[in-house]
Design an enzyme around this catalytic site. Sequence first.
Site, PDB file in Angstrom:
ATOM      1  N   PRO A  10      81.274  64.468  39.218  1.00 21.98           N
ATOM      2  CA  PRO A  10      81.508  65.743  39.766  1.00 21.98           C
ATOM      3  C   PRO A  10      82.873  66.385  39.654  1.00 21.98           C
ATOM      4  O   PRO A  10      83.772  65.629  39.907  1.00 21.98           O
ATOM      5  CB  PRO A  10      81.132  65.510  41.072  1.00 21.98           C
ATOM      6  CG  PRO A  10      80.222  64.308  41.389  1.00 21.98           C
ATOM      7  CD  PRO A  10      80.981  63.400  40.175  1.00 21.98           C
ATOM      8  N   GLU A  11      82.997  67.694  39.421  1.00 22.41           N
ATOM      9  CA  GLU A  11      84.238  68.490  39.076  1.00 22.41           C
ATOM     10  C   GLU A  11      84.704  69.220  40.540  1.00 22.41           C
ATOM     11  O   GLU A  11      83.813  69.305  41.643  1.00 22.41           O
ATOM     12  CB  GLU A  11      84.330  69.293  37.798  1.00 22.41           C
ATOM     13  CG  GLU A  11      84.067  68.222  36.539  1.00 22.41           C
ATOM     14  CD  GLU A  11      84.148  69.165  35.324  1.00 22.41           C
ATOM     15  OE1 GLU A  11      84.745  70.236  35.407  1.00 22.41           O
ATOM     16  OE2 GLU A  11      83.611  68.656  34.458  1.00 22.41           O
TER      17      GLU A  11
END
Length: 283
Positions: free
Chosen positions: A2-3
């Site tokens: 996840p960013e």
Amino acid sequence: MPELPEVETVRRGLEPSMSDAVIVQADINRPDLRWPFPDRMAERLTDRRVTGLRRRSKYILADLDSGETLLIHLGMSGRMTVSGDPLGQFAHTHPAREKHDHVVFHMDNGARVTFNDPRRFGAMDLLNTTTAETHPLLAKIGPEPLGNNFNEDYLVAQLKSRNTPIKSALLDQRIVAGLGNIYVCEALFRAKISPTRKAGQISAPRIRSLVPIIREVLSDAIAAGGSSLKDFRQADGELGYFQHSFDVYGREDAPCHTPECRGVISRITQAGRSSFYCAQCQR
């Protein structure tokens, strides 16, 4: 992994259930994730009020009234979900415990917050709140791309002597926090900059143009609830939708979205990661 938009989406989803609520019980169902949990973690969390819920890069930080901060990293497959109804609007029952529900927080408002991580690449730690920014995971992280310290002059100064490709430079967490492969590809497309260009060889005006574009891409992704690739879910279990707006990421051989451009999206490998771009209009 996840960013920033995905982590920020999760943080916002947790706020109604965790912010200003007390953890009346913490179930720690295994001794470790990526590394061992801190000593007496359940005891140190029980009966503690969450005074604030914030994000630093790709980490969620829950400040407690004990003077400690719970650091949470989702890793590759970690997800945090909320059951129950802290706002008292609906009657929800809690789902049965699943195999990979490794940490569960029972809140005094009736909500239950569950950290599920099949691959166990996530992490949790307890830090002293006043010195949290000096923790080894946080100490060398650059400014937040949505904050005031990330500005045009800063980025020009950071990149002017870099001999690495601009894609690699923007992925460097010491330069800017939270950017990952997906959103760097998308930002470089909007800026019409090739990911292969050496950062120090790009003109200052073009580097300056990247700052508002990066902010725009991240804001658009947060508004869409992030990108649901592989294991990511929002805190309410829903999917994110920004992947339906990708201009380049994952679109190898598809037509470029730039009006009147006849190019197609190419995929190359840089430092072990896929870069997607249009060689016709990104220079």
